[in-house]
Design an enzyme around this catalytic site. Structure first.
Site, PDB file in Angstrom:
ATOM      1  N   ARG A  36       1.054  -1.371   0.134  1.00 37.66           N
ATOM      2  CA  ARG A  36       0.029   0.105   0.207  1.00 37.66           C
ATOM      3  C   ARG A  36       1.010   1.072  -0.074  1.00 37.66           C
ATOM      4  NH1 ARG A  36      -5.240  -1.698   4.174  1.00 37.66           N
ATOM      5  NH2 ARG A  36      -5.864  -2.765   2.245  1.00 37.66           N
ATOM      6  N   LYS A 198     -19.904 -16.798   0.644  1.00 36.96           N
ATOM      7  CA  LYS A 198     -21.454 -16.547   1.099  1.00 36.96           C
ATOM      8  C   LYS A 198     -22.114 -15.447  -0.175  1.00 36.96           C
ATOM      9  CE  LYS A 198     -21.275 -16.357   5.467  1.00 36.96           C
ATOM     10  NZ  LYS A 198     -21.253 -15.669   7.273  1.00 36.96           N
ATOM     11  N   GLY A 354      -9.508  -8.083  -2.751  1.00 35.28           N
ATOM     12  CA  GLY A 354      -9.948  -8.943  -1.580  1.00 35.28           C
ATOM     13  C   GLY A 354      -9.165 -10.274  -2.021  1.00 35.28           C
ATOM     14  N   GLY A 377     -13.033  -3.840   0.583  1.00 37.68           N
ATOM     15  CA  GLY A 377     -14.798  -3.371   0.690  1.00 37.68           C
ATOM     16  C   GLY A 377     -14.414  -2.298  -0.380  1.00 37.68           C
TER      17      GLY A 377
END
Ligand code: AMP
Length: 396
Positions: A36, A198, A354, A377
Site C-alpha cells: 500500500r 457467501k 480482497g 470493501g
C-alpha cells in the site's frame, strides 16, 4: 468531473494527501507488507516534482478514537526513509501543535507524515471541525486512498469539500478508470467471475452486473446455496438457508435477462474442513452426505476458462474454493491463469481486490492482468454500482 494531479499543476504548495497506509505490522512494529505504501509513491513523487510538500494522512487499524502506540504510523515513516530514501518528518499528532510544527519545518523535497487519523474519534464521525483543523495545514487536497473511499470519514469526505483544489492521485485515478468506467461501459463479451464464501456479500454485485454482463460464473462457497435452490443435495457444504429463495430468484432473473449464470458442473468435496483430509471430485448434483464442497472441479475449470478466454472484458471477485488450503486452491489458480491468458489475447481483465487479489499476488500475476484493485470493501461497493463518498467528494 474528477481531476487528477496530472491535470492540475500544484506548484510550491503544501498538499494534504490522504493515502491508505493501513499496513500490517508484526509484534516488533515492522511493516510486513508495504504494497500500500509502494502504490502511492508515484503520487508522492509527482507532488515533490511540482516543488510542493506532501502532507500524508492515513489511518492504521482500529484504535477506536484514542492514541495507541500499537497503531502508530511511525514505523511507516521509518520504512519510507530506510527502504525508499524519503526525507520524512513525522508528526506525533495529526492536528494541533505537533502537526503544525512538522508542516512549518518541512522544506521542498521533504515529506510530512501525520500520526494515525483514527487516534481522534472525530475522523470516523466525518466531523467538520476536525476536518477544518486538518485543512489548516495545507493549501490543496489530494486523495489517493481508494481502499478508504467507501467510508465517509473526515479525511475522505468533509476535508475534500473544504478545498476548491481537490484532486485524485494516480492510484485513485486508476481505480476509477478500471472499476468505474470499464465496468460501466464494458466492451462485450463481458464476463464476471464471482466466488468467495457467501452469496449475501455478493448479491448486489450479481444484481448490478446482471444488466451489463454476457455471463456470470459462480464458484466458491456461494455456489452451494444455488445448488440447494436447484434441489441438489449439498452434504455439509456451506449453505445460507435464508438465501435459497433469493438464489432461486436470481436464477430466474438472469434467464429472463438472457444473461448466462453458469454454476460449477463438478466440485471437489472433502470429508472435513482441512487440507490433510480425504477428497475427491464429484458431479455437482452428486455431493455425498457428510462431505463438503471445497473447490470447483477440473471440468468446471475448463468451462469457466473457455468462457473467460472468449471475453473482451473480465472482472473477477472472490476465490473459487478454499484457496488458503493447497489441495483446494487449484480452481482459483486456474481462474487466475485464465485471466492472464485473456489479457495476452487483448481482453481488459480486472481483479476486484480482497482474496482474489491475494491469489493473483501469490502467483505473481499482478502484471499479467490489466488491473488489480487495491481496495477490498471499496472495490466490492464499486462493483455493486454504489457511489463511494470519497470518490464523490472529489467531484468539482
Ligand atoms: P469472500 O470474503 O466472501 O470473498 O470469501 C473469501 C473466503 O471464501 C475465502 O477465505 C475462502 O476460503 C472462502 N471459500 C471459498 N470457497 C469456499 C467453500 N467452498 N467453502 C467454504 N469457504 C469457501
Amino acid at each position: 468531473m474528477i481531476k487528477s494531479i496530472d491535470e492540475v499543476r500544484i506548484e510550491g504548495k503544501k498538499i494534504l494527501v490522504r493515502v491508505d497506509f493501513n499496513v500490517p505490522l508484526d509484534e516488533e512494529q515492522n511493516v510486513t507488507d508495504d504494497t500500500r505504501i509502494r502504490e502511492s509513491l508515484p503520487t508522492i513523487d509527482k507532488i515533490i516534482d511540482y516543488g510542493s510538500i506532501p502532507i500524508l494522512m492515513s489511518h492504521l487499524g482500529r484504535p477506536k478514537g484514542e492514541p495507541n502506540p500499537k497503531y502508530s504510523l511511525e514505523p511507516v515513516a521509518k520504512l519510507m526513509l530506510e527502504k525508499y530514501g524519503y526525507d520524512v518528518l513525522f508528526a506525533k499528532d495529526c492536528i494541533g501543535k505537533p502537526a503544525l510544527e512538522a508542516v512549518n519545518r518541512a522544506a521542498v523535497g521533504q515529506v510530512v507524515l501525520l500520526e494515525n487519523l483514527r487516534f481522534h474519534k472525530e475522523e470516523e464521525k466525518n466531523d467538520i471541525e476536525f476536518a477544518k483543523q486538518l485543512a489548516s495545514l495545507g493549501d490543496a487536497y489530494v486523495n489517493d486512498a481508494f481502499g478508504s473511499a467507501h467510508r465517509a470519514h473526515a479525511s475522505t469526505e468533509a476535508l475534500a469539500k473544504l478545498f476548491d483544489t481537490r484532486l485524485a492521485g494516480y492510484l485513485m485515478i486508476n481505480e476509477i478508470e478500471y472499476l468505474g468506467k470499464t465496468i460501466t461501459n464494458p466492451i462485450k463479451p463481458f464476463v464476471a467471475v464471482l466466488g468467495g464464501a457467501k452469496i449475501s456479500g455478493k448479491i448486489d454485485v450479481i444484481k448490478n452486473l446482471m444488466d451489463k454482463c454476457s455471463s456470470i460464473l459462480i464458484g466458491g462457497g456461494m455456489a452451494y446455496t444455488f445448488y440447494k435452490a436447484l434441489g441438489f443435495g449439498i452434504g455439509k457444504s456451506l449453505l445460507e438457508e435464508d438465501r435459497v429463495e433469493m438464489a432461486q430468484e436470481l436464477l430466474g432473473e438472469t434467464s429472463a435477462k438472457n444473461v448466462k449464470l453458469i454454476l460449477p458442473v463438478d466440485t471437489v468435496v472433502a470429508d472435513s474442513f482441512n487440507n490433510e483430509t480425504n477428497y475427491k471430485t464429484v458431479k455437482s448434483d452428486s455431493i455425498p452426505d457428510g462431505w463438503m464442497g471445497m473447490d470447483i472441479g477440473p471440468e468446471t475449470q475448463k468451462l469457466f476458462c473457455d468462457e473467460i478466454l472468449k471475453a473482451r472484458t473480465v472482472v473477477w471477485n472472490g476465490p473459487m474454493g478454499v484457496f488458503e488450503m493447497e489441495n483446494f486452491a487449484k480452481g482459483t489458480y486456474a481462474i487466475a491463469q485464465a485471466l492472464a491468458d485473456a489479457t495476452t489475447k487483448g481482453a481488459t481483465t480486472i481483479v476486484g481486490g480482497g482474496d482474489s487479489a491475494a491469489a493473483i499476488n501469490k502467483m505473481n500475476f499482478q502484471n499479467k492482468v490489466t488491473h488489480v484493485s487495491t481496495g477490498g470493501g471499496a472495490s466490492l461497493e464499486y462493483l455493486e454500482g454504489k457511489i463511494l463518498p470519497g470518490v464523490a467528494a472529489l467531484e468539482v
